[in-house]
Design a protein around this motif. Structure first.
Motif, PDB file in Angstrom:
ATOM      1  N   VAL A  25      48.399  43.014  -2.287  1.00 25.65           N
ATOM      2  CA  VAL A  25      48.897  41.766  -1.690  1.00 25.65           C
ATOM      3  C   VAL A  25      47.961  40.650  -2.146  1.00 25.65           C
ATOM      4  O   VAL A  25      46.752  40.718  -1.914  1.00 25.65           O
ATOM      5  N   PRO A  26      48.486  39.623  -2.813  1.00 25.07           N
ATOM      6  CA  PRO A  26      47.630  38.539  -3.305  1.00 25.07           C
ATOM      7  C   PRO A  26      46.939  37.799  -2.159  1.00 25.07           C
ATOM      8  O   PRO A  26      47.496  37.672  -1.058  1.00 25.07           O
ATOM      9  N   GLY A  27      45.729  37.320  -2.409  1.00 30.78           N
ATOM     10  CA  GLY A  27      44.999  36.542  -1.411  1.00 30.78           C
ATOM     11  C   GLY A  27      45.852  35.391  -0.900  1.00 30.78           C
ATOM     12  O   GLY A  27      46.499  34.693  -1.681  1.00 30.78           O
ATOM     13  N   GLY A  28      45.873  35.208   0.402  1.00 23.35           N
ATOM     14  CA  GLY A  28      46.630  34.122   1.003  1.00 23.35           C
ATOM     15  C   GLY A  28      48.104  34.413   1.225  1.00 23.35           C
ATOM     16  O   GLY A  28      48.813  33.611   1.831  1.00 23.35           O
ATOM     17  N   ALA A  29      48.589  35.558   0.755  1.00 20.72           N
ATOM     18  CA  ALA A  29      50.009  35.892   0.913  1.00 20.72           C
ATOM     19  C   ALA A  29      50.270  36.429   2.318  1.00 20.72           C
ATOM     20  O   ALA A  29      49.415  37.036   2.938  1.00 20.72           O
ATOM     21  N   ASP A  30      51.475  36.180   2.796  1.00 25.05           N
ATOM     22  CA  ASP A  30      51.932  36.700   4.087  1.00 25.05           C
ATOM     23  C   ASP A  30      53.042  37.698   3.835  1.00 25.05           C
ATOM     24  O   ASP A  30      53.813  37.571   2.886  1.00 25.05           O
ATOM     25  N   ARG A  31      53.146  38.680   4.717  1.00 25.77           N
ATOM     26  CA  ARG A  31      54.224  39.663   4.656  1.00 25.77           C
ATOM     27  C   ARG A  31      54.904  39.708   6.019  1.00 25.77           C
ATOM     28  O   ARG A  31      54.444  39.117   6.976  1.00 25.77           O
ATOM     29  N   GLY A  32      55.971  40.442   6.100  1.00 24.10           N
ATOM     30  CA  GLY A  32      56.682  40.574   7.359  1.00 24.10           C
ATOM     31  C   GLY A  32      57.648  39.426   7.555  1.00 24.10           C
ATOM     32  O   GLY A  32      58.562  39.240   6.769  1.00 24.10           O
ATOM     33  N   ALA A  33      57.424  38.631   8.604  1.00 22.53           N
ATOM     34  CA  ALA A  33      58.297  37.509   8.981  1.00 22.53           C
ATOM     35  C   ALA A  33      59.725  38.008   9.213  1.00 22.53           C
ATOM     36  O   ALA A  33      60.676  37.503   8.634  1.00 22.53           O
ATOM     37  N   HIS A  34      59.842  39.038  10.060  1.00 25.91           N
ATOM     38  CA  HIS A  34      61.141  39.567  10.452  1.00 25.91           C
ATOM     39  C   HIS A  34      60.968  40.430  11.701  1.00 25.91           C
ATOM     40  O   HIS A  34      59.852  40.694  12.137  1.00 25.91           O
ATOM     41  N   ALA A  35      62.090  40.826  12.258  1.00 21.09           N
ATOM     42  CA  ALA A  35      62.123  41.772  13.379  1.00 21.09           C
ATOM     43  C   ALA A  35      63.164  42.831  13.051  1.00 21.09           C
ATOM     44  O   ALA A  35      63.932  42.683  12.096  1.00 21.09           O
ATOM     45  N   HIS A  36      63.171  43.881  13.836  1.00 21.83           N
ATOM     46  CA  HIS A  36      64.164  44.945  13.679  1.00 21.83           C
ATOM     47  C   HIS A  36      64.930  45.120  14.982  1.00 21.83           C
ATOM     48  O   HIS A  36      64.377  44.936  16.068  1.00 21.83           O
ATOM     49  N   LYS A  37      66.174  45.516  14.856  1.00 17.17           N
ATOM     50  CA  LYS A  37      67.022  45.733  16.029  1.00 17.17           C
ATOM     51  C   LYS A  37      66.798  47.115  16.652  1.00 17.17           C
ATOM     52  O   LYS A  37      66.876  47.258  17.865  1.00 17.17           O
ATOM     53  N   ALA A  38      66.560  48.123  15.829  1.00  9.76           N
ATOM     54  CA  ALA A  38      66.436  49.488  16.344  1.00  9.76           C
ATOM     55  C   ALA A  38      65.162  50.202  15.896  1.00  9.76           C
ATOM     56  O   ALA A  38      64.738  51.167  16.528  1.00  9.76           O
ATOM     57  N   LEU A  39      64.568  49.768  14.825  1.00 11.80           N
ATOM     58  CA  LEU A  39      63.459  50.468  14.182  1.00 11.80           C
ATOM     59  C   LEU A  39      62.154  50.384  14.970  1.00 11.80           C
ATOM     60  O   LEU A  39      61.767  49.314  15.434  1.00 11.80           O
ATOM     61  N   TRP A  40      61.495  51.521  15.116  1.00 11.77           N
ATOM     62  CA  TRP A  40      60.120  51.605  15.604  1.00 11.77           C
ATOM     63  C   TRP A  40      59.221  51.818  14.397  1.00 11.77           C
ATOM     64  O   TRP A  40      59.625  52.483  13.434  1.00 11.77           O
TER      65      TRP A  40
END
Length: 139
Positions: A45-60
């Motif tokens: 993951v490059p420095g300063g990068a963000d990941r995620g920014a989502h949710a899940h309906k059923a997933l744990w």
């Protein structure tokens, strides 16, 4: 009143310590509480990068920093909480309808994710306003 965010928690993983190196094993539903149907990892993951920014309906998910460190901010639509993951024997359990953002990846960090379901694009909520509406509807 308990919120969904209270269901998200750090879990100490089994650890066998040895002078030659440590070992952590995750089997069945013993640690996660769910059958593991998908495993994936984030790396380079490059420095300063963000990941995620989502949710899940059923997933744990159980998220583990198996190398380096990163932060995860969890949001249930009413409250936010940030966790720093930096130990291979500790995982963060994330339940459905929780918005997640991962950032502050250290150089060489590896994020391992154990998921309760196989990849399903219809399970994702990628728009924050849509997430807020869905989370509110879930109560």
């Amino acid at each position: 009143m308990t919120s969904r965010l209270d269901k998200c928690r750090l879990i100490q993983l089994p650890r066998i310590q040895d002078a030659r190196g440590n070992l952590t094993a995750i089997e069945g539903t013993d640690v996660t509480g769910f059958e593991i149907r998908r495993v994936y990892y984030l790396y380079d993951v490059p420095g300063g990068a963000d990941r995620g920014a989502h949710a899940h309906k059923a997933l744990w998910q159980l998220v583990i920093a198996i190398m380096g460190s990163f932060d995860i901010t969890l949001d249930d639509g009413e409250r936010k909480r940030t966790f720093q993951l930096n130990r291979g024997y500790q995982g963060l359990l994330i339940c459905p309808y929780i918005w997640r953002e991962l950032n502050n990846f250290s150089s060489g960090a590896v994020c391992l994710v154990l998921a309760s379901e196989r990849y399903d694009p219809t399970d994702y909520i990628r728009d924050y306003d849509a997430f807020l509406a869905a989370a509110k509807a879930q109560g």
